[in-house]
Design an enzyme around this catalytic site. Structure first.
Site, short mmCIF file in Angstrom:
data_model
loop_
_atom_site.label_atom_id
_atom_site.label_comp_id
_atom_site.label_asym_id
_atom_site.label_seq_id
_atom_site.Cartn_x
_atom_site.Cartn_y
_atom_site.Cartn_z
N ASP A 1 44.52 39.96 44.51
CA ASP A 1 44.53 40.98 43.46
C ASP A 1 43.62 40.54 42.31
O ASP A 1 43.94 40.71 41.13
CB ASP A 1 45.95 41.26 42.95
CG ASP A 1 46.04 42.56 42.14
OD1 ASP A 1 45.03 43.28 42.06
OD2 ASP A 1 47.11 42.84 41.57
N PRO B 1 46.31 45.04 32.39
CA PRO B 1 46.92 44.06 33.30
C PRO B 1 45.94 43.56 34.34
O PRO B 1 45.11 44.32 34.84
CB PRO B 1 48.04 44.87 33.96
CG PRO B 1 47.54 46.29 33.93
CD PRO B 1 46.72 46.42 32.69
#
Length: 432
Positions: A306, A324
């Site tokens: 990720d 984020p």
């Protein structure tokens, strides 16, 4: 195509060191003290030789946010991290929801040539969650899209998700879900628990993830489609996956965990440093331990980074305004060694399984994650298991520097990466 001799390595960390001769993009010979002519010799120093790593979850930010990452800089980071294939997520600007965008990403990857870049197509138009994107067109394009995801957003409508899984079955592709029930996470800033309450941050409850995972497992079983669960973060999700995989006709469901969810917890939020802000959020010690066990026993199939670069102004700000995401391509191996190898939860064959073999199988890559054996494609990563190094975001290859591991000493380091018989990285330098 050149001949490469990799000297004194231990495939999968087993046995005495051997030499590996690569010729024509495949492994030509394996044996002790090979007497072979080669165009290039790579000293192995008794290191561990593994199949090249495959990342199912990378954000390369191109097109649209080339100020934070590009296909080129992300490819450099991937090669230095031991990766020979990465999957570039669709939440770019414009969104990769059509053949034009995915073919652009795919072609850029081929032009750069450091790692195989596989674009991920969006499930829905504009990541809007309402209208299915052109899945068939993208799958049949030159890019040959194998995975579809609205990552960053959940395909929250069950009917849309059902239709996506039905198309996935017909096309032979994978739907990767960002599991987050949006009605449970409005305004959420951190894991819902004692730390969020003490810090005054709106909570992101674990059931927001778990409820979607349970629903989508059932939909995958009903449709026969192939589901992949992105960035599993809770012990409850691991239990749902364990239950589902225990069924006789479970359908095709796989899952990934990120390195940061294997190591970091929401205790780090006490300083309000947005470098620790990620979606799904950092969870508790109990969740971390459960995820490690689930990865060790195969309930969670693989590790995916990720990798999410952000510009300084999007991280060096107040917590609520920060975006984020965390870097991951160059630190994944070190975190995995620290959390799984050193505690004895995985050996080096296990590392090969979760970083290479399973992700390659999930995505249907025939030439990645292959055994280290004569006649097999030479996609390889050479690791020094004894090395220890300190993470410095400014020294990483990405344009951005938002690593939560800043200043942390990590064990194990990639010494060389080989893509189809060509050395793409060696001793911290990429080979063009």
């Amino acid at each position: 195509m050149s001949r490469v001799l990799i000297e004194e390595v231990r495939p999968y960390g087993d046995g005495e060191p051997v030499d590996v001769l690569v010729d024509g993009g495949v492994i030509a010979e394996i044996g002790a003290d090979l007497d072979a002519e080669a165009d290039e010799v790579v000293p192995g120093g008794g290191g561990v030789l593994l199949p090249g790593f495959v990342d199912l979850h990378t954000h390369l930010r191109e097109p649209g946010r080339e100020d934070t990452e590009t296909v080129e800089t992300g490819s450099v980071a991937a090669a230095l991290g031991g990766y020979t294939a990465v999957f570039a997520m669709a939440n770019t600007d414009p969104v990769a929801d059509n053949a034009v965008i995915v073919e652009h990403v795919w072609r850029r990857g081929r032009e750069i040539g450091l790692v195989d870049v596989h674009p991920v197509g969006a499930v829905t138009v504009g990541l809007g969650g309402e209208q299915l994107a052109e899945l068939g067109t993208m799958a049949r394009s030159a890019a040959g899209v194998r995975m579809f995801s609205d990552d960053g957003k959940c395909v929250h409508d069950p009917l849309v998700m059902r239709r996506a899984l039905e198309y996935a079955k017909a096309l032979g592709v994978v739907v990767a879900q960002h599991a987050e029930e949006p009605r449970l996470t409005v305004g959420a800033q951190a894991h819902e628990g004692a730390n969020a309450a003490r810090l005054g941050l709106a909570g992101w409850p674990a059931p927001a993830e778990e409820s979607i995972v349970a629903r989508d497992c059932l939909l995958a079983g009903h449709t026969g489609g192939t589901l992949h669960v992105c960035h599993v973060s809770t012990a409850g999700t691991a239990e749902i996956l364990r239950w589902w995989k225990s069924r006789e006709s479970a359908g095709s469901v796989s899952a990934e965990v990120t390195p940061h969810h294997l190591l970091l917890t929401d205790d780090l939020l006490a300083g309000y440093d947005p470098v620790h802000k990620v979606n799904p959020p950092l969870r508790t010690d109990a969740d971390v331990l459960a995820l490690r066990q689930a990865l060790a026993d195969g309930t969670v199939d693989c590790v995916a980074t990720d990798h999410a670069p952000h510009a300084a102004q999007d991280k060096d700000c107040e917590w609520s305004a920060a975006k984020p995401g965390m870097l991951g391509l160059q630190t994944a191996l070190g975190v995995l060694v620290r959390t799984m190898v050193e505690p004895g939860l995985l050996d080096w064959r296990g590392v090969a399984r979760v970083l290479s073999e399973r992700p390659a199988a999930i995505a249907g890559l025939p030439d990645q994650g292959r055994p280290i054996a004569v006649g097999e494609p030479a996609n390889l990563a050479l690791v020094d298991p004894a090395a220890r190094w300190t993470v410095r975001g400014a020294e990483l290859a990405s344009i951005s520097a938002n690593t939560p591991f800043e200043g942390m000493e990590l064990p194990g380091r990639v010494r060389a990466t080989v893509l189809r018989g060509r050395v793409t990285a060696h001793e911290g330098e990429v080979r063009r």
